[in-house]
Structure formats: structure tokens, C-alpha cells
Design a protein around this motif. Structure first.
Motif, PDB file in Angstrom:
ATOM      1  N   GLY A 118       0.790  -1.223   0.000  1.00 17.46           N
ATOM      2  CA  GLY A 118       0.000   0.000   0.000  1.00 17.46           C
ATOM      3  C   GLY A 118       0.823   1.276   0.000  1.00 17.46           C
ATOM      4  O   GLY A 118       0.259   2.367  -0.156  1.00 17.46           O
ATOM      5  N   SER A 119       2.147   1.155   0.178  1.00 21.23           N
ATOM      6  CA  SER A 119       2.979   2.365   0.222  1.00 21.23           C
ATOM      7  C   SER A 119       3.963   2.446  -0.937  1.00 21.23           C
ATOM      8  O   SER A 119       4.871   3.274  -0.925  1.00 21.23           O
ATOM      9  CB  SER A 119       3.746   2.421   1.548  1.00 21.23           C
ATOM     10  N   TYR A 120       3.780   1.606  -1.944  1.00 23.14           N
ATOM     11  CA  TYR A 120       4.677   1.633  -3.095  1.00 23.14           C
ATOM     12  C   TYR A 120       4.589   2.966  -3.814  1.00 23.14           C
ATOM     13  O   TYR A 120       3.544   3.621  -3.824  1.00 23.14           O
ATOM     14  CB  TYR A 120       4.338   0.498  -4.067  1.00 23.14           C
ATOM     15  N   GLN A 121       5.705   3.375  -4.414  1.00 21.88           N
ATOM     16  CA  GLN A 121       5.776   4.638  -5.129  1.00 21.88           C
ATOM     17  C   GLN A 121       5.721   4.388  -6.640  1.00 21.88           C
ATOM     18  O   GLN A 121       5.874   3.261  -7.109  1.00 21.88           O
ATOM     19  CB  GLN A 121       7.069   5.365  -4.766  1.00 21.88           C
ATOM     20  N   GLY A 122       5.555   5.463  -7.406  1.00 20.60           N
ATOM     21  CA  GLY A 122       5.586   5.356  -8.860  1.00 20.60           C
ATOM     22  C   GLY A 122       4.630   4.287  -9.376  1.00 20.60           C
ATOM     23  O   GLY A 122       3.455   4.250  -9.034  1.00 20.60           O
ATOM     24  N   THR A 123       5.183   3.389 -10.186  1.00 21.10           N
ATOM     25  CA  THR A 123       4.378   2.302 -10.753  1.00 21.10           C
ATOM     26  C   THR A 123       4.437   1.040  -9.877  1.00 21.10           C
ATOM     27  O   THR A 123       4.130  -0.057 -10.342  1.00 21.10           O
ATOM     28  CB  THR A 123       4.857   1.971 -12.173  1.00 21.10           C
ATOM     29  N   GLY A 124       4.825   1.218  -8.617  1.00 20.68           N
ATOM     30  CA  GLY A 124       4.968   0.076  -7.716  1.00 20.68           C
ATOM     31  C   GLY A 124       3.685  -0.702  -7.512  1.00 20.68           C
ATOM     32  O   GLY A 124       3.694  -1.940  -7.471  1.00 20.68           O
ATOM     33  N   ALA A 125       2.550  -0.009  -7.381  1.00 17.94           N
ATOM     34  CA  ALA A 125       1.277  -0.704  -7.187  1.00 17.94           C
ATOM     35  C   ALA A 125       0.941  -1.567  -8.401  1.00 17.94           C
ATOM     36  O   ALA A 125       0.440  -2.694  -8.263  1.00 17.94           O
ATOM     37  CB  ALA A 125       0.168   0.292  -6.908  1.00 17.94           C
ATOM     38  N   VAL A 175      26.171   0.492 -23.277  1.00 12.84           N
ATOM     39  CA  VAL A 175      25.080   0.152 -22.359  1.00 12.84           C
ATOM     40  C   VAL A 175      25.458   0.507 -20.922  1.00 12.84           C
ATOM     41  O   VAL A 175      24.636   1.045 -20.164  1.00 12.84           O
ATOM     42  CB  VAL A 175      24.712  -1.340 -22.482  1.00 12.84           C
ATOM     43  N   THR A 176      26.707   0.241 -20.540  1.00 13.10           N
ATOM     44  CA  THR A 176      27.149   0.576 -19.192  1.00 13.10           C
ATOM     45  C   THR A 176      27.029   2.072 -18.941  1.00 13.10           C
ATOM     46  O   THR A 176      26.505   2.507 -17.901  1.00 13.10           O
ATOM     47  CB  THR A 176      28.608   0.122 -18.978  1.00 13.10           C
ATOM     48  N   VAL A 177      27.525   2.885 -19.875  1.00 13.84           N
ATOM     49  CA  VAL A 177      27.446   4.339 -19.725  1.00 13.84           C
ATOM     50  C   VAL A 177      26.000   4.801 -19.637  1.00 13.84           C
ATOM     51  O   VAL A 177      25.649   5.646 -18.797  1.00 13.84           O
ATOM     52  CB  VAL A 177      28.173   5.037 -20.888  1.00 13.84           C
ATOM     53  N   ASP A 178      25.133   4.240 -20.462  1.00 12.62           N
ATOM     54  CA  ASP A 178      23.745   4.689 -20.487  1.00 12.62           C
ATOM     55  C   ASP A 178      22.979   4.291 -19.234  1.00 12.62           C
ATOM     56  O   ASP A 178      22.134   5.055 -18.743  1.00 12.62           O
ATOM     57  CB  ASP A 178      23.047   4.162 -21.741  1.00 12.62           C
ATOM     58  N   VAL A 179      23.258   3.110 -18.695  1.00 10.53           N
ATOM     59  CA  VAL A 179      22.576   2.703 -17.456  1.00 10.53           C
ATOM     60  C   VAL A 179      23.096   3.518 -16.279  1.00 10.53           C
ATOM     61  O   VAL A 179      22.312   4.049 -15.478  1.00 10.53           O
ATOM     62  CB  VAL A 179      22.751   1.195 -17.195  1.00 10.53           C
ATOM     63  N   LEU A 180      24.408   3.653 -16.144  1.00 11.39           N
ATOM     64  CA  LEU A 180      24.959   4.403 -15.015  1.00 11.39           C
ATOM     65  C   LEU A 180      24.593   5.879 -15.074  1.00 11.39           C
ATOM     66  O   LEU A 180      24.646   6.565 -14.047  1.00 11.39           O
ATOM     67  CB  LEU A 180      26.477   4.239 -14.946  1.00 11.39           C
ATOM     68  N   GLY A 181      24.200   6.356 -16.252  1.00  7.32           N
ATOM     69  CA  GLY A 181      23.822   7.755 -16.400  1.00  7.32           C
ATOM     70  C   GLY A 181      22.338   8.023 -16.283  1.00  7.32           C
ATOM     71  O   GLY A 181      21.900   9.146 -16.548  1.00  7.32           O
ATOM     72  N   LEU A 182      21.545   7.045 -15.877  1.00  7.12           N
ATOM     73  CA  LEU A 182      20.096   7.249 -15.783  1.00  7.12           C
ATOM     74  C   LEU A 182      19.753   8.365 -14.789  1.00  7.12           C
ATOM     75  O   LEU A 182      20.238   8.373 -13.658  1.00  7.12           O
ATOM     76  CB  LEU A 182      19.403   5.956 -15.355  1.00  7.12           C
ATOM     77  N   LYS A 183      18.910   9.290 -15.217  1.00  5.67           N
ATOM     78  CA  LYS A 183      18.493  10.405 -14.374  1.00  5.67           C
ATOM     79  C   LYS A 183      16.973  10.565 -14.440  1.00  5.67           C
ATOM     80  O   LYS A 183      16.356  10.375 -15.482  1.00  5.67           O
ATOM     81  CB  LYS A 183      19.139  11.722 -14.842  1.00  5.67           C
ATOM     82  N   ASN A 184      16.395  10.913 -13.284  1.00  7.12           N
ATOM     83  CA  ASN A 184      14.955  11.189 -13.200  1.00  7.12           C
ATOM     84  C   ASN A 184      14.138  10.099 -13.881  1.00  7.12           C
ATOM     85  O   ASN A 184      13.236  10.365 -14.678  1.00  7.12           O
ATOM     86  CB  ASN A 184      14.646  12.554 -13.816  1.00  7.12           C
ATOM     87  N   GLN A 185      14.485   8.873 -13.539  1.00 12.33           N
ATOM     88  CA  GLN A 185      13.881   7.703 -14.158  1.00 12.33           C
ATOM     89  C   GLN A 185      12.616   7.289 -13.400  1.00 12.33           C
ATOM     90  O   GLN A 185      12.661   7.020 -12.196  1.00 12.33           O
ATOM     91  CB  GLN A 185      14.887   6.556 -14.175  1.00 12.33           C
ATOM     92  N   SER A 186      11.487   7.237 -14.088  1.00 16.24           N
ATOM     93  CA  SER A 186      10.253   6.762 -13.463  1.00 16.24           C
ATOM     94  C   SER A 186      10.313   5.249 -13.319  1.00 16.24           C
ATOM     95  O   SER A 186      10.770   4.547 -14.220  1.00 16.24           O
ATOM     96  CB  SER A 186       9.036   7.153 -14.298  1.00 16.24           C
ATOM     97  N   SER A 187       9.842   4.735 -12.182  1.00  9.61           N
ATOM     98  CA  SER A 187       9.958   3.303 -11.938  1.00  9.61           C
ATOM     99  C   SER A 187       8.982   2.863 -10.866  1.00  9.61           C
ATOM    100  O   SER A 187       8.245   3.677 -10.290  1.00  9.61           O
ATOM    101  CB  SER A 187      11.387   2.961 -11.483  1.00  9.61           C
ATOM    102  N   ALA A 188       9.018   1.564 -10.557  1.00 11.64           N
ATOM    103  CA  ALA A 188       8.201   1.018  -9.479  1.00 11.64           C
ATOM    104  C   ALA A 188       8.728   1.426  -8.106  1.00 11.64           C
ATOM    105  O   ALA A 188       8.083   1.156  -7.092  1.00 11.64           O
ATOM    106  CB  ALA A 188       8.158  -0.504  -9.588  1.00 11.64           C
ATOM    107  N   LEU A 189       9.886   2.070  -8.061  1.00  9.88           N
ATOM    108  CA  LEU A 189      10.451   2.587  -6.817  1.00  9.88           C
ATOM    109  C   LEU A 189      10.142   4.067  -6.628  1.00  9.88           C
ATOM    110  O   LEU A 189      10.510   4.658  -5.617  1.00  9.88           O
ATOM    111  CB  LEU A 189      11.977   2.415  -6.814  1.00  9.88           C
ATOM    112  N   GLY A 190       9.504   4.674  -7.594  1.00  3.76           N
ATOM    113  CA  GLY A 190       9.377   6.114  -7.647  1.00  3.76           C
ATOM    114  C   GLY A 190      10.360   6.653  -8.670  1.00  3.76           C
ATOM    115  O   GLY A 190      10.897   5.902  -9.496  1.00  3.76           O
ATOM    116  N   THR A 191      10.622   7.941  -8.628  1.00  2.00           N
ATOM    117  CA  THR A 191      11.557   8.558  -9.569  1.00  2.00           C
ATOM    118  C   THR A 191      12.946   8.590  -8.944  1.00  2.00           C
ATOM    119  O   THR A 191      13.124   9.101  -7.842  1.00  2.00           O
ATOM    120  CB  THR A 191      11.114   9.982  -9.923  1.00  2.00           C
ATOM    121  N   TYR A 192      13.930   8.037  -9.644  1.00  2.00           N
ATOM    122  CA  TYR A 192      15.286   7.954  -9.102  1.00  2.00           C
ATOM    123  C   TYR A 192      16.297   8.398 -10.143  1.00  2.00           C
ATOM    124  O   TYR A 192      16.018   8.485 -11.349  1.00  2.00           O
ATOM    125  CB  TYR A 192      15.610   6.514  -8.680  1.00  2.00           C
TER     126      TYR A 192
END
Length: 385
Positions: free
Chosen positions: A288-295, A340-357
Motif C-alpha cells: 500500500g505504500s509503493y511509489q511510482g508504478t509500484g502498485a 550500455v554501461t554508460v547509459d545505465v549508469l547515467g540514468l536520471k529522473n527515471q520513473s519506476s516502481a520505486l518512484g523517480t530515481y
């Protein structure tokens, strides 16, 4: 300290070089500045399970990874994505199997906190991105007195490949902050700290000793004089004896262990006195407390697998989604480990099931935590604070 991986496309390494790393493991010193580019349109994602029998956490994290990939249609642009699961008797064997495959684009690594050191030293040598869903060990990304030379210690070929590790789970420094805050909420004042001999336990012990004064906790020399006990290490027989001994020495003391101990089997092996006072921290959310798309993740997981996911599962789901986001960002260069490594490590303001990170130096900027208590020998999560 931060490293940035190679951002230009390179020629693939010959099979003989891959075989050499597979055989030598951590002892190989790579001086080859080339990074693997996969031939063909199928990219292999490796996911690993801890040695031994699967726990409920292990199973749910893997199932969440599978779910995220299935929802993406196992595709990224023109590339097909194949998932291979590794479950060897040793963590290092899984890593060697992954780097030996010329089609490998990423390694979704260790689930048990404190175990990634054995694999990242191998995957780094061929520039293979390692994403851990749940390993919180801070020394993989930041300096700590517990491991001299960290984080460089874990990246034998960082000169060529840079940092090749990231996680969506908050690191153990943030975990000790949460543990100390919970101790303060419980109005505890005298803390006894003990740990195993490994890097994971020693680093957590250092971190919690540093945090304790901010919560009004004084460090005491024995469990007998404590109203709070913290033990960090591996969830093994030595840990069981130590926690049981602390419960016997101070029956009213609250007993705290970190996320590596989120294991019903280990908890069930404790004395009744220890179980009564036990608190196990873990990154995660309460239902019940999941963020973003967590629910939406929880709903899809329950529909796919027929039960509520363990709190750690959402990090497996978000880890696969982070990789998919990096592959999408790489576009036509998604066959290049370096890109791929550079692009993943550079993720910014990413919407997710954890919220935005956002990721910075392999670490996330969000830090959700819960605590679990034993009920009939099984851990039941509850909200922190």
C-alpha cells in the motif's frame, strides 16, 4: 571516487581472451582496452541466484526480473533479449560463465548482500555491466575503512572499463541511517555492536558506530550492558550463536541485523528469546505504500505468480527495467557493453516502481526501508518509524 565507463564502440574480444578470463577468474589482469560488441541481434542477460537452496526472497527477485523482461516483449529495438539464469555452487562461477559468453550484455548480479565482491572483480575485467538488485554493500561504490582501497579494490580493470557496477537498492550507509533512526524511535540509548570478519559485516559495524551518536546512542563494551544490539555479517551458524548469546546476556535488548539476514530459515534457527527481540532491516515498501508504478508491479506480480511479492522483489523488477532503459537509450549501439554501461549508469529522473530515481556513481538517490519481525518463525515486514 567515481569512474566513467568507455563511451565509444569497440571491437569484440576474441574467444580465446574470454576463455582465459573464464578459467582464471579474479586473478586475470586485463590490459586490453577493447570492450565487447555482441555479434548478431540477440543480447543475453544473465541473472544469478545465490548458492544453495533458494529462499523466498531469491525466488521473488528472479521472478520480478523475468516479469519486467516479459512485459517488454523480450525486445529492445532491433535486438532480441534472452535471459539465462545461473545458479552455481560459487558466486565466482556464475560470473565466469557470464563473461565467457560473447553475447552477454549484462549480469543481473547478487541477491545476498555482501557477496558481489566475488563477481564484480570478474565482470569488470571484460567490461560487463553488473546490476545488483539487492546487494547494499557500500564498499562497492564508496570508500570505507573496512576495505582499504575501496572502491577501486573491486575493479581490477577500471583503467579500461571504469565503474561497471550499479544498483537500484540503497547502499548500507543509508541502511545504517535507517537502523539508527529506528533505535532512536524505540528510545534505546546503549548500543553494543558486533560483526563477522568479512568486509560486509565490518563495514556495517563501522557505519553504525559512526551514526550512533547522532541518535543519542552510546557504544557499550558488551551485550550485557546494552538495550540495543547490532550484529552484521553473513547469516551463518556463527551469526546464530552471536545473536542467541546477545539475547541471553540481555533478554530485554532489541536485536538488530541488516538485510543479509532477511531469511526465514536463518531466523527460525534462532532461540525463542532472540526471535522475540529481533528486528531485520531491509530496503523495501510496505503493502500500500509503493511509489511510482509500484502498485501496478504488485498487481502484475500477484497475477503472474499467485502471491504477494517479498519486499525485495520490487528491486529486481526495477533493476531489469533500468537495464531496459539503458538498452533503449543506447539504441542501435545496444550491442556494445561499453555504451550500455554508460547509459545505465547515467540514468536520471527515471520513473519506476520505486518512484523517480537517478543514479550517481552506481548508487541510487532513494532509500526506502522497512523492518521485519519474526512471527511463528517467519519474517513479517512492518513500516519503519
Amino acid at each position: 571516487m567515481r569512474w566513467v565507463g568507455l563511451s565509444t564502440r569497440r571491437f569484440g574480444l576474441p574467444a580465446a581472451c574470454l576463455a582465459a578470463v573464464a578459467l582464471a577468474g579474479c586473478t586475470t589482469n586485463s590490459t586490453n582496452s577493447t570492450a565487447v560488441v555482441v555479434k548478431g541481434n540477440t543480447l543475453t542477460i544473465y541473472a544469478t541466484q545465490p548458492p544453495g537452496a533458494d529462499t523466498a526472497v531469491d525466488a521473488d527477485v528472479l521472478d520480478a526480473e523475468k516479469l519486467a523482461l516479459r512485459q517488454a516483449g523480450s525486445k529492445s529495438g532491433k535486438y532480441s533479449l534472452a535471459l539465462k539464469v545461473l545458479h552455481d555452487a560459487e558466486v565466482s562461477a556464475d560470473a565466469r560463465a557470464a563473461v565467457s559468453d560473447n553475447t552477454a550484455i549484462a549480469y543481473l548480479g547478487e541477491i545476498e548482500p555482501g557477496t558481489s565482491g566475488a563477481s564484480v572483480q570478474i565482470t569488470n575485467q571484460l567490461g560487463l555491466l553488473q546490476l545488483s538488485p539487492t546487494d547494499t554493500a557500500v564498499y562497492l561504490t564508496q570508500p570505507t575503512a573496512a576495505v582499504p582501497g575501496s572502491p577501486a579494490h573491486w575493479y581490477p580493470d577500471h583503467k579500461n572499463f571504469g565503474l561497471t557496477f550499479a544498483r537500484l537498492v540503497p547502499n548500507s550507509t543509508k541502511e545504517t541511517h535507517a537502523i539508527v533512526a529506528e533505535m532512536k524511535r524505540l528510545q534505546l540509548t546503549k548500543l553494543y555492536v558486533a560483526s563477522g570478519s568479512g568486509s560486509y559485516g565490518k563495514s556495517l559495524a563501522i557505519e553504525i558506530r559512526q551514526d550512533a551518536p547522532s541518535a543519542g546512542l552510546s557504544i557499550v563494551a558488551s551485550a550485557a550492558g546494552a538495550d540495543a544490539v547490532f550484529y552484521a555479517g553473513a547469516p551463518d551458524q556463527a551469526a546464530t550463536k552471536a545473536v542467541d548469546a546477545a539475547a541471553a546476556a540481555s533478554p530485554a535488548a532489541k536485536l538488530f541485523v541488516p538485510s543479509a539476514f532477511y531469511d526465514d530459515t536463518w531466523v527460525a534457527g534462532l532461540s525463542a528469546a532472540a526471535q522475540k527481540q529481533l528486528y531485520v532491516s531491509s530496503p523495501g515498501f510496505m503493502p500500500g505504500s509503493y511509489q511510482g508504478t509500484g502498485a501496478a508491479f504488485v498487481s502484475a506480480f500477484k497475477q503472474a505468480y499467485g502471491h504477494q511479492p517479498q519486499p525485495q522483489a520490487v528491486f529486481g523488477y526495477a533493476t531489469m527495467q533500468a537495464l531496459l532503459a539503458g538498452l533503449k537509450q543506447a539504441g542501435g549501439n545496444a550491442d556494445s557493453r561499453a555504451d550500455v554501461t554508460v547509459d545505465v549508469l547515467g540514468l536520471k529522473n527515471q520513473s519506476s516502481a520505486l518512484g523517480t530515481y537517478s543514479l550517481d556513481g552506481g548508487d541510487t538517490n532513494i532509500a526506502p526501508f522497512i523492518f521485519a519481525r519474526p512471527v511463528a518463525g517467519k519474517l513479517v515486514p512492518r513500516v519503519a518509524g
